[in-house]
Write a protein that holds these residues in place. Sequence first.
Motif, PDB file in Angstrom:
ATOM      1  N   VAL A  68       0.999  -1.268  -0.081  1.00  0.00           N
ATOM      2  CA  VAL A  68      -0.091  -0.214   0.148  1.00  0.00           C
ATOM      3  C   VAL A  68       0.783   1.256  -0.103  1.00  0.00           C
ATOM      4  N   LEU A  70       1.670   5.416  -0.083  1.00  0.00           N
ATOM      5  CA  LEU A  70       1.463   6.809  -0.008  1.00  0.00           C
ATOM      6  C   LEU A  70       2.219   7.554  -0.515  1.00  0.00           C
ATOM      7  N   LEU A 100       2.849  -1.054   4.404  1.00  0.00           N
ATOM      8  CA  LEU A 100       2.787   0.109   4.027  1.00  0.00           C
ATOM      9  C   LEU A 100       4.157   0.820   3.530  1.00  0.00           C
ATOM     10  N   ILE A 164      -3.021   7.725  -2.678  1.00  0.00           N
ATOM     11  CA  ILE A 164      -3.357   6.236  -2.013  1.00  0.00           C
ATOM     12  C   ILE A 164      -3.236   5.457  -3.150  1.00  0.00           C
ATOM     13  N   ASP A 166      -3.456   1.081  -3.985  1.00  0.00           N
ATOM     14  CA  ASP A 166      -3.598  -0.121  -3.404  1.00  0.00           C
ATOM     15  C   ASP A 166      -2.424  -0.939  -3.717  1.00  0.00           C
ATOM     16  N   TYR A 185      -4.300   7.220   8.202  1.00  0.00           N
ATOM     17  CA  TYR A 185      -4.660   6.092   8.374  1.00  0.00           C
ATOM     18  C   TYR A 185      -6.189   5.521   8.334  1.00  0.00           C
ATOM     19  N   ILE A 188      -5.960   4.510   4.581  1.00  0.00           N
ATOM     20  CA  ILE A 188      -5.205   3.243   4.102  1.00  0.00           C
ATOM     21  C   ILE A 188      -5.588   1.989   4.939  1.00  0.00           C
ATOM     22  N   TYR A 191      -6.835  -0.980   3.121  1.00  0.00           N
ATOM     23  CA  TYR A 191      -5.876  -1.717   2.151  1.00  0.00           C
ATOM     24  C   TYR A 191      -4.711  -2.382   2.779  1.00  0.00           C
TER      25      TYR A 191
END
Length: 192
Positions: A68, A70, A100, A164, A166, A185, A188, A191
């Motif tokens: 995931v 950012l 992440l 974001i 996925d 948060y 996300i 995901y």
Amino acid sequence: MKHFITILTLPLIFCCGSVESQDEKNSNSVNKIFPQPQLPANAVLAPEFTLATTSGDLVKMSDLKGKVVLLNFWGTWCGPCRVEIPDFIRLYDKYHESGLEIVGITLPRGARSEDPKQIQRFMDNWQMNYTVLTDIKKHEAQRVTQLYGQALGRSIVGIPTTLIIDRNGYIVKRYVGPRTEKIFYNDIKPYL
């Protein structure tokens, strides 16, 4: 004699079979579809790009498949971008092990590319623990910004802009302007 030949060929079959299986595993991981929430109607596939870390290592968007992401378009000179950095640090500390990745794409203030050594000093001062990318030679970060604006159907003109992405590589959310750890948060979490 038959038994002798059979004994000799069995290891070859198993050996070659395991090599093929490893190749299949490698190709399957690239093409693997990860279970994720239903895509929003405006989701688009994140365009491929290659940029450099401050140490010169190349990173491609496809390297991040299965994570995931950012993806943050930012600049060292941008006050609102600086506001987000502590939140990104905390998010990375808490959720990196859950898949992440935070990736900052550094945009210069004007036409000149920013020196990777200056970016690294900035990162060290702010104790940034996540990946920050910059130009390989010149202006690639700006071209990536244009490419993502085209994919989204709206130019990226304000920073920070954060996306974001996925685990399957789809852009599922866009923010313009700084946001808090809590907001990121909450968006996300499904995901991870």
